[in-house]
Every structure is written in structure tokens, then in C-alpha cells.
Write a protein that holds these residues in place. Structure first.
Motif, PDB file in Angstrom:
ATOM      1  N   CYS A 282       0.829  -1.215   0.000  1.00 39.84           N
ATOM      2  CA  CYS A 282       0.000   0.000   0.000  1.00 39.84           C
ATOM      3  C   CYS A 282       0.865   1.267   0.000  1.00 39.84           C
ATOM      4  O   CYS A 282       1.658   1.489   0.912  1.00 39.84           O
ATOM      5  CB  CYS A 282      -0.919   0.001   1.219  1.00 39.84           C
ATOM      6  SG  CYS A 282      -1.954   1.474   1.226  1.00 39.84           S
ATOM      7  N   CYS A 299      -5.683   2.484  -5.472  1.00 37.50           N
ATOM      8  CA  CYS A 299      -4.645   2.185  -6.465  1.00 37.50           C
ATOM      9  C   CYS A 299      -4.672   0.733  -6.907  1.00 37.50           C
ATOM     10  O   CYS A 299      -3.978   0.366  -7.853  1.00 37.50           O
ATOM     11  CB  CYS A 299      -3.273   2.539  -5.902  1.00 37.50           C
ATOM     12  SG  CYS A 299      -2.715   1.355  -4.667  1.00 37.50           S
ATOM     13  N   CYS A 302      -3.359  -3.555  -3.475  1.00 35.24           N
ATOM     14  CA  CYS A 302      -3.693  -4.596  -2.495  1.00 35.24           C
ATOM     15  C   CYS A 302      -4.548  -5.703  -3.134  1.00 35.24           C
ATOM     16  O   CYS A 302      -4.505  -6.853  -2.683  1.00 35.24           O
ATOM     17  CB  CYS A 302      -4.387  -3.991  -1.280  1.00 35.24           C
ATOM     18  SG  CYS A 302      -5.819  -2.993  -1.695  1.00 35.24           S
TER      19      CYS A 302
HETATM   20  S1  SF4 Z   1      -6.204   0.428  -2.981  1.00 35.18           S
HETATM   21 FE1  SF4 Z   1      -5.247  -0.832  -1.423  1.00 35.18          FE
HETATM   22  S2  SF4 Z   1      -3.071  -0.497  -1.731  1.00 35.18           S
HETATM   23 FE2  SF4 Z   1      -4.092   1.146  -2.816  1.00 35.18          FE
HETATM   24  S3  SF4 Z   1      -4.224   2.838  -1.348  1.00 35.18           S
HETATM   25 FE3  SF4 Z   1      -6.117   1.650  -1.113  1.00 35.18          FE
HETATM   26  S4  SF4 Z   1      -5.666   0.209   0.517  1.00 35.18           S
HETATM   27 FE4  SF4 Z   1      -3.704   0.983  -0.196  1.00 35.18          FE
END
Ligand code: SF4
Ligand code: SF4
Length: 475
Positions: A282, A299, A302
């Protein structure tokens, strides 16, 4: 750069946090070293980002008939969108376009969460798809970066850090020039770049300032921009609801989480093996298993991380996926709510209105105003009355237009004073004065509405019809 290196993930383990993920108990910045993501979403984002960067860098160079396709000349208060010049007189269009944009953002946030942050925002694009990739290339993955940060200033560290910051500075300079190209156009930028700084102190200073800010953001400030500065990120708590589709952890399926022990039954455990890979990738340092959080920029790193783990442990992918809270809670698919439908209706209405106004926008903006303090005059020779007007014509096109006028609503004529027609230079304003003659028999009342046609004197094309008042004697 003073990086507060934590040996472990910066994520706080308790379910409730009273500070953002990148601040420790002493209030110091915790530097994030996200593990390099791998997977379908990351590949898709990489391909999409190449497309985005291509467009972003190409647009200022595209010209239509020798004129910029896109230019945002804030200082000259002139905007060129899709080859069409917009002036302060078109402010209503600009305001409508901004409203449409924001309603679009609100709609997308309400229905699809922060999908803009992950896929459309230039900050994420530059940070994750440009600067971060360079960092991985030079310093290696997260554990190597962490080790390098802790290491003494050996030759290797000096070399890697110097190379990284030199490339960052070069890219920042490029981005600074890109911004300037959008504002002043590539031709003017080329002049600034090829001439000594003293010849263009304003432009040169602007490039230096933007370069400095860009370097600061991507070398140091990074995710703090999304967490602290970006107003959109802070608004998401009022824009999202339980039906919003966000990057979410399926707590029904994943809990209770726990590591598997060899030769021990794990019937009581959910699918999450508590490997924390989703946390390690992350870029904002959060644990998505704690639910939707302010820091999440959608994004998808994860999702990829968890999918790779699920594949390894022979479980279905999608423990972390795009889903709404209610869909996870009720173990069903996400769907669009009434609020989403209402926003869509508003958005479509605004888009239709904007398209209508853009397509019916005239090449000239004309004002015909009666000269104050002057009443009508009787012209005995023509058996007519005449009024004196001042006229102002804004030419919004890139070509000079010879403008003439005709009375459209009544019999009678228009006489430009001193000239046959007004020559209005490209993107300039021309002013003049004219008389409008109307036969006395056609004049009804002390003030009547009339329409004046604005013509291209060369082609005879009607460019605009304007309304004004004509004064006559009381009946
Ligand atoms: S999508 Fe997942 S990896 Fe990306 S900012 Fe959010 S929690 Fe973090
Ligand atoms: S990557 Fe998946 S399995 Fe591993 S901790 Fe995160 S949610 Fe659990």
C-alpha cells in the motif's frame, strides 16, 4: 531527505486510529516503502498510464490550422479547448464545464468510490507510474530501499541517491515545462528555452518554481499530498455511502483471519491468512482490512497482492476487490443506488446543456448599445427616425473577420459611421459607432425592441443576431 525508517510496517494494529497512517506516536513522518505491486490490475494501470502520459505530453504539441489544440492561458485570460478559443465572455461555458466536471467527480465517487484517484489523477500517475518505478529501478524493492535508507553514506548509497534525485530533478523540469507549455503554448516555450534566462525572466522563474515544487512533491512530500492537501480526498467521507463501490476487503469471507499452522485444522479461520502483503504494497501505508479509509487512493495494489496469495493457497481470488460495503455484508453483487441514478440524470442534463451551448457558440460576441443621453433624430429626407449606437465586436476565431450589420426585425438600414465595415483582428476586440434608421411609420412607441444581424462582410454569413432598443416619439 530525512526519512523516518520504521523496521516494520507503519500500520497501526488497533482497529481505531487517531492519526493518519504516515505519522507515528511522536508526530513524526513515517516514510512509506511500498512493496512493488505485481498483477493484472498493476499491468492494466501501467498500460493505461502510458496512454495517459502520451496524451498529457502530446497535447500541447498538437495544432489545428497552426493554432494550439489545447491551451490554458491564465495570464492572457484565454483558453483554447479542442481547437476553439474561449474568452472571458465565454465564462458561463467555463463555469458550466467546471460544474459538469465536479458533478461527474461526485457521481463517480458516490458510485465508484475514488476511482479517479487510482486511475485518473495526475498525482497518482506521476508518483506511482513514473517516479516510483524509477525508484524501484534504482534502489530496488521495498526491503532494499529500507536497507539503503539505514545504510551509512557509502559510495553505493551516494551513487544511487544522486542518480535517483538527478533523474527526479530532470523529470520535474520536464513536467515544469509541460505545465508552462499548456499555459503559454509550445512556440513561446521554445523561445524561452532557447533564449538566455535574462531574455524571459518571468517564464524562466515559473519553470524553476514548478520544477522545485514538483521535485519536492515526488522526492519528499509524496502521499502526503493526497492525505493532507487534496480536498477531494477529504471530501470522500461525505460522498461515499455503503453502496459505493470501493477497493474493499471481504470481511465476511476473510474473517477470522489467521496464519495456517502445519498439520492443524483451520476450519474456524476465514480466507485471510494474515500475511499482510496487502499492507506492504500500500503506497499510503494502510491496512484495507480495517475498512474504507481516508488514505485509500484506490490504487488496486492490495487487490493484486491478495489475489496472488489466494492463488497460492488455492482460494478464489477477490478477497480484496471492487465492492460496496452492503454487497459484502449481504454477500451479493454491488449495484447502483437511487442516489447514483439521480446524479447521473443531473450529469447527463448538464452535459447536454454544455454540448448545446458549445455547438451553438458564435464566432463573434457583439454588443450594440444605444449611446446614452442621445434621443432619436428625425431624418426628413428618408422620412425615417434614427438612433445612435456604440458597437463592440469580439472576434473569438483565429482569422480576421470583416463585420457588417443589417437590421433584421424591421425595414430600415444600418449605417456604420466612418467605415464600410469593421475589421476585427483574430482574437481581438473592435469598436465603432453606427446609426440605425427605421421608417417613421414602422416605429411603434417610445421604445421598441429591434434585432440587428452581424454579418461576415466577405462571405455574407450571418454570424450573430443581437437585440437592442430603438427610441421613438411617444404615441
Ligand atoms: S487500494 Fe489498497 S493499496 Fe491502494 S491505497 Fe487503497 S488500501 Fe492501499
Ligand atoms: S493479502 Fe489477503 S490474505 Fe494477505 S493479509 Fe491481506 S487480505 Fe489477508
Amino acid at each position: 531527505m530525512n526519512e523516518n525508517v520504521s523496521s516494520e510496517s507503519p500500520v497501526v494494529e488497533e482497529s481505531y486510529r487517531d492519526r493518519i497512517s504516515t505519522v507515528d506516536e511522536q508526530g513524526k513522518r513515517v516514510w512509506i516503502y511500498p512493496k512493488k505491486p505485481k498483477g493484472t490490475f498493476y499491468n492494466a494501470r501501467t498500460i493505461f498510464s502510458i496512454f495517459q502520459l502520451g496524451i498529457l505530453f502530446a497535447l500541447p504539441f498538437i495544432k489545428v490550422d497552426g493554432h494550439p489544440f489545447m491551451q490554458f492561458d491564465i495570464l492572457g485570460r484565454k483558453f483554447i479547448l479542442f481547437g476553439q478559443a474561449f474568452w472571458p465572455q465565454d465564462f458561463h461555458l467555463f463555469a458550466l464545464a467546471i460544474i459538469t466536471f465536479f458533478v461527474g467527480i461526485i457521481l463517480f465517487t458516490a458510485v465508484y468510490g475514488r476511482v479517479f484517484c487510482g486511475w485518473g489523477c495526475p498525482q497518482t500517475l506521476f508518483m506511482e507510474m513514473l517516479f516510483r518505478k524509477i525508484e524501484y529501478w534504482i534502489e530496488g524493492d521495498a526491503h532494499r530501499q529500507r536497507a539503503l535508507a539505514r545504510a551509512p553514506w557509502t559510495g553505493e548509497k551516494i551513487f544511487k541517491r544522486s542518480m535517483k534525485y538527478a533523474i527526479f530533478l530532470g523529470l520535474s523540469f520536464l513536467i515544469g515545462n509541460l505545465f508552462l507549455a499548456y499555459i503559454i503554448g509550445v512556440d513561446r516555450l521554445f523561445e524561452i528555452v532557447t533564449q538566455p534566462p535574462a531574455a524571459n525572466p518571468g517564464g524562466f522563474t515559473f519553470v524553476l518554481i514548478v520544477t522545485g515544487i514538483t521535485f519536492f512533491i515526488y522526492a519528499y512530500f509524496r502521499e502526503q499530498l493526497c492525505l493532507i492537501v487534496c480536498p477531494y480526498g477529504r471530501l470522500q467521507s461525505v460522498l461515499l455511502d455503503k453502496e459505493s463501490i470501493v477497493v474493499a476487503y471481504d470481511f465476511k469471507r476473510g474473517e477470522p483471519r489467521g496464519k495456517r499452522k502445519k498439520n492443524q485444522p483451520d476450519d474456524h479461520l476465514g480466507d485471510c491468512i494474515d500475511c499482510k502483503l496487502c499492507v506492504q504494497v500500500c503506497p499510503t501505508g494502510i491496512d484495507i482490512r480495517n475498512g474504507t479509509q481516508l488514505e485509500c487512493i484506490n490504487c488496486t495494489a492490495c487487490i493484486d497482492a491478495c489475489n496472488s496469495i489466494m492463488t497460492k493457497v488455492n482460494k478464489p481470488k477477490g478477497l480484496i476487490r471492487y465492492a460496496s460495503y452492503n454487497a459484502i455484508e449481504e454477500s451479493r453483487k454491488s449495484h447502483i443506488t437511487g442516489r447514483g441514478v439521480a446524479y447521473t440524470v443531473v450529469l447527463v442534463g448538464l452535459a447536454v446543456l454544455l454540448t448545446f451551448l458549445l455547438t451553438t457558440r458564435t464566432d463573434v460576441e457583439t454588443t450594440v448599445l444605444r449611446t446614452p443621453g442621445v434621443l432619436y433624430q428625425r431624418v426628413e429626407a428618408e422620412d425615417a427616425l434614427r438612433n445612435l449606437y456604440s458597437v463592440k465586436v469580439v472576434n473569438k476565431t483565429f482569422d480576421e473577420i470583416p463585420v457588417s450589420f443589417k437590421l433584421e426585425s424591421h425595414s430600415g438600414r444600418v449605417e456604420l459611421i466612418g467605415v464600410d465595415h469593421l475589421d476585427v483582428e483574430s482574437q481581438e476586440v473592435a469598436e465603432g459607432a453606427l446609426f440605425i434608421y427605421i421608417p417613421e411609420n414602422d416605429v411603434q412607441g417610445p421604445s421598441m425592441k429591434i434585432k440587428v444581424g452581424v454579418y461576415n462582410d466577405e462571405t455574407g454569413e450571418l454570424l450573430q443576431t443581437v437585440k437592442t432598443a430603438f427610441l421613438g416619439p411617444a404615441m
